[in-house]
Design a protein around this motif. Structure first.
Motif, mmCIF file in Angstrom:
data_model
loop_
_atom_site.group_PDB
_atom_site.id
_atom_site.type_symbol
_atom_site.label_atom_id
_atom_site.label_comp_id
_atom_site.label_asym_id
_atom_site.label_seq_id
_atom_site.Cartn_x
_atom_site.Cartn_y
_atom_site.Cartn_z
ATOM 1 N N LEU A 1 19.136 -64.468 -24.514
ATOM 2 C CA LEU A 1 18.957 -63.062 -25.252
ATOM 3 C C LEU A 1 20.152 -62.418 -25.067
ATOM 4 C CD1 LEU A 1 15.400 -62.420 -24.099
ATOM 5 C CD2 LEU A 1 15.922 -62.844 -26.165
ATOM 6 N N ALA A 2 20.407 -61.494 -26.079
ATOM 7 C CA ALA A 2 21.538 -60.481 -25.879
ATOM 8 C C ALA A 2 21.197 -59.237 -25.096
ATOM 9 C CB ALA A 2 21.876 -60.075 -27.363
ATOM 10 N N LYS A 3 21.733 -59.230 -24.122
ATOM 11 C CA LYS A 3 21.467 -58.183 -23.080
ATOM 12 C C LYS A 3 22.950 -57.545 -22.629
ATOM 13 C CE LYS A 3 17.478 -60.547 -20.746
ATOM 14 N NZ LYS A 3 17.113 -61.196 -19.286
ATOM 15 N N ARG A 4 22.865 -56.435 -22.704
ATOM 16 C CA ARG A 4 24.061 -55.730 -22.570
ATOM 17 C C ARG A 4 24.173 -54.504 -21.847
ATOM 18 N NH1 ARG A 4 25.015 -59.706 -24.710
ATOM 19 N NH2 ARG A 4 26.048 -59.968 -26.855
ATOM 20 N N ALA A 5 24.990 -54.106 -21.033
ATOM 21 C CA ALA A 5 25.115 -53.163 -19.799
ATOM 22 C C ALA A 5 25.588 -51.781 -20.489
ATOM 23 C CB ALA A 5 25.770 -53.654 -18.604
ATOM 24 N N TYR A 6 24.828 -50.760 -20.076
ATOM 25 C CA TYR A 6 25.508 -49.278 -20.437
ATOM 26 C C TYR A 6 25.201 -48.149 -19.373
ATOM 27 C CZ TYR A 6 24.899 -51.282 -25.252
ATOM 28 O OH TYR A 6 25.153 -52.040 -26.451
ATOM 29 N N SER A 7 26.388 -47.479 -19.130
ATOM 30 C CA SER A 7 26.162 -46.617 -18.095
ATOM 31 C C SER A 7 25.368 -45.360 -18.849
ATOM 32 C CB SER A 7 27.719 -46.232 -17.810
ATOM 33 O OG SER A 7 28.431 -47.308 -17.225
ATOM 34 N N MET A 8 24.801 -44.613 -17.694
ATOM 35 C CA MET A 8 23.998 -43.575 -17.957
ATOM 36 C C MET A 8 24.964 -42.413 -17.920
ATOM 37 S SD MET A 8 20.722 -44.745 -16.050
ATOM 38 C CE MET A 8 21.794 -45.676 -15.028
ATOM 39 N N GLN B 1 15.617 -37.630 -14.300
ATOM 40 C CA GLN B 1 15.382 -39.057 -13.827
ATOM 41 C C GLN B 1 14.353 -39.618 -14.851
ATOM 42 O OE1 GLN B 1 16.771 -41.281 -11.552
ATOM 43 N NE2 GLN B 1 18.291 -39.715 -10.871
ATOM 44 N N ARG B 2 13.828 -38.945 -15.644
ATOM 45 C CA ARG B 2 12.561 -39.330 -16.579
ATOM 46 C C ARG B 2 13.261 -39.671 -17.910
ATOM 47 N NH1 ARG B 2 8.129 -39.396 -13.902
ATOM 48 N NH2 ARG B 2 7.784 -37.868 -12.150
ATOM 49 N N ALA B 3 14.366 -39.190 -18.352
ATOM 50 C CA ALA B 3 14.943 -39.618 -19.646
ATOM 51 C C ALA B 3 16.543 -39.655 -19.261
ATOM 52 C CB ALA B 3 14.622 -38.647 -20.737
ATOM 53 N N VAL B 4 17.213 -40.742 -19.981
ATOM 54 C CA VAL B 4 18.819 -40.696 -19.681
ATOM 55 C C VAL B 4 19.324 -40.820 -21.104
ATOM 56 C CG1 VAL B 4 18.686 -41.479 -17.346
ATOM 57 C CG2 VAL B 4 18.713 -43.233 -19.140
ATOM 58 N N GLU B 5 20.759 -40.534 -20.905
ATOM 59 C CA GLU B 5 21.514 -40.675 -22.546
ATOM 60 C C GLU B 5 22.466 -41.898 -22.031
ATOM 61 O OE1 GLU B 5 21.786 -36.298 -24.769
ATOM 62 O OE2 GLU B 5 23.267 -36.846 -23.006
ATOM 63 N N GLY C 1 15.594 -43.313 -10.956
ATOM 64 C CA GLY C 1 16.087 -43.464 -9.669
ATOM 65 C C GLY C 1 17.503 -43.903 -9.662
ATOM 66 N N PHE C 2 18.185 -43.271 -10.575
ATOM 67 C CA PHE C 2 19.931 -43.843 -10.523
ATOM 68 C C PHE C 2 20.446 -42.690 -10.113
ATOM 69 C CE2 PHE C 2 19.669 -40.904 -14.313
ATOM 70 C CZ PHE C 2 20.695 -40.583 -14.597
ATOM 71 N N ALA C 3 21.865 -43.105 -9.865
ATOM 72 C CA ALA C 3 22.689 -41.936 -9.232
ATOM 73 C C ALA C 3 23.865 -42.098 -10.360
ATOM 74 C CB ALA C 3 23.620 -42.504 -7.863
ATOM 75 N N GLY C 4 24.444 -41.092 -10.812
ATOM 76 C CA GLY C 4 25.714 -41.073 -11.635
ATOM 77 C C GLY C 4 26.965 -42.139 -11.406
ATOM 78 N N VAL D 1 16.903 -42.274 -23.733
ATOM 79 C CA VAL D 1 15.846 -43.068 -23.538
ATOM 80 C C VAL D 1 15.168 -42.796 -22.327
ATOM 81 C CG1 VAL D 1 15.811 -45.575 -23.031
ATOM 82 C CG2 VAL D 1 17.691 -44.967 -24.360
ATOM 83 N N GLU D 2 13.781 -43.286 -22.367
ATOM 84 C CA GLU D 2 12.767 -42.831 -21.625
ATOM 85 C C GLU D 2 12.056 -44.204 -21.158
ATOM 86 O OE1 GLU D 2 10.663 -39.674 -23.248
ATOM 87 O OE2 GLU D 2 9.566 -40.976 -24.528
ATOM 88 N N ARG D 3 11.527 -44.484 -19.928
ATOM 89 C CA ARG D 3 10.501 -45.555 -19.581
ATOM 90 C C ARG D 3 9.255 -45.055 -20.184
ATOM 91 N NH1 ARG D 3 11.211 -47.850 -13.658
ATOM 92 N NH2 ARG D 3 8.858 -48.253 -14.249
ATOM 93 N N VAL D 4 8.587 -46.095 -20.818
ATOM 94 C CA VAL D 4 7.291 -45.984 -21.315
ATOM 95 C C VAL D 4 6.137 -45.473 -20.333
ATOM 96 C CG1 VAL D 4 5.471 -47.410 -22.550
ATOM 97 C CG2 VAL D 4 7.881 -47.694 -23.000
#
Length: 244
Positions: free
Chosen positions: A54-61, A68-72, A34-37, A25-28
């Motif tokens: 709305l269905a909002k769900r948390a996912y760890s990177m 920092q521009r794309a994460v899994e 700006g995340f830390a592991g 996933v990447e920001r448009v």
């Protein structure tokens, strides 16, 4: 660390085990996250739940915070759950909204001591993010203990080992008791005790089943863990939420 809402794009998707998916996933806008592991984001799936929310769900990177521009993220399909099903079926190129990064389950910058990372079940995603972080690279030792039921189809041991730095020592308890089993916390505490017997840790980070990791925190404290050195992130069964 930057926080707030942003538009995101599904840049890549592939099957992950049975009933799970690995998303890149990447920001448009192309900005850095700006995340830390060990941290997570909250994704707005766009699905309206019966109560109107709305269905909002948390996912760890789970990817390295060197990028920092794309994460899994890894998404397990959970029954008829609207959030997990949307993300397991969504097309590459689709856009959603997320917020974050959130969470304090991370090693401090410049960490140079011995760390124990404990993950149950799907908490392995947060554990991977921690183990692959810039902060973990300076650790004198980093041990990862993964407690997982037999036949788990979320991610495989091979998937985890392929992504771990060579210096990380992985122990997989692949015969762990199922979620909800009354002896699950005691079994986890015994396994953690075995690790600590080999020498004290300067930090312990635990992710996954809240019914397990809170007792594990207490066990580590009884074994001499320094105050404030044990951090938790409940993926489910969070006893703190139930008490509110």
């Amino acid at each position: 660390m930057a926080q707030g809402s942003a538009k995101i794009r599904i840049a890549h998707a592939e099957p992950l085990g049975q009933g799970a998916r690995l998303l890149r996933v990447e920001r448009v806008d192309g900005a850095e996250l700006g995340f830390a592991g060990g941290q997570y984001v909250i994704i707005n799936t766009g699905v309206t739940l019966p109560g109107g929310k709305l269905a909002k769900r948390a996912y760890s990177m789970l990817s390295s915070d060197a990028e920092q521009r794309a994460v899994e993220i890894a998404v397990k399909r959970i029954g008829a759950g609207p959030g997990s099903n949307v993300l397991n079926d969504i097309a590459v190129g689709a856009e959603l909204e997320w917020s974050g990064p959130w969470g304090k389950l991370r090693l401090p910058p410049g960490f140079s001591g011995r760390a124990l990372v404990i993950a149950t079940d799907t908490g392995i995603t947060a554990a991977l993010g921690i183990a692959r972080s810039a902060a973990a690279a300076g650790a004198a030792q980093l041990d990862l203990l993964w407690l997982v039921e037999p036949g788990e189809t979320f991610v495989s041991e091979a998937f985890v080992r392929e992504r771990l730095p060579a210096a990380v020592r992985l122990t997989v308890a692949g015969d762990f008791l199922p979620v909800g089993h009354p002896e699950r916390p005691a079994r986890a505490c015994a396994l953690v005790g075995d690790h600590v017997a080999a020498g004290p840790y300067d930090a312990a980070l635990c992710a996954g089943d809240g019914a397990v990791i809170y007792p594990v925190r207490d066990r580590l404290a009884s074994l001499g863990a320094p105050e404030g050195s044990v951090l938790l992130e409940s993926f489910f069964n969070n006893p703190m939420k139930k008490s509110l």
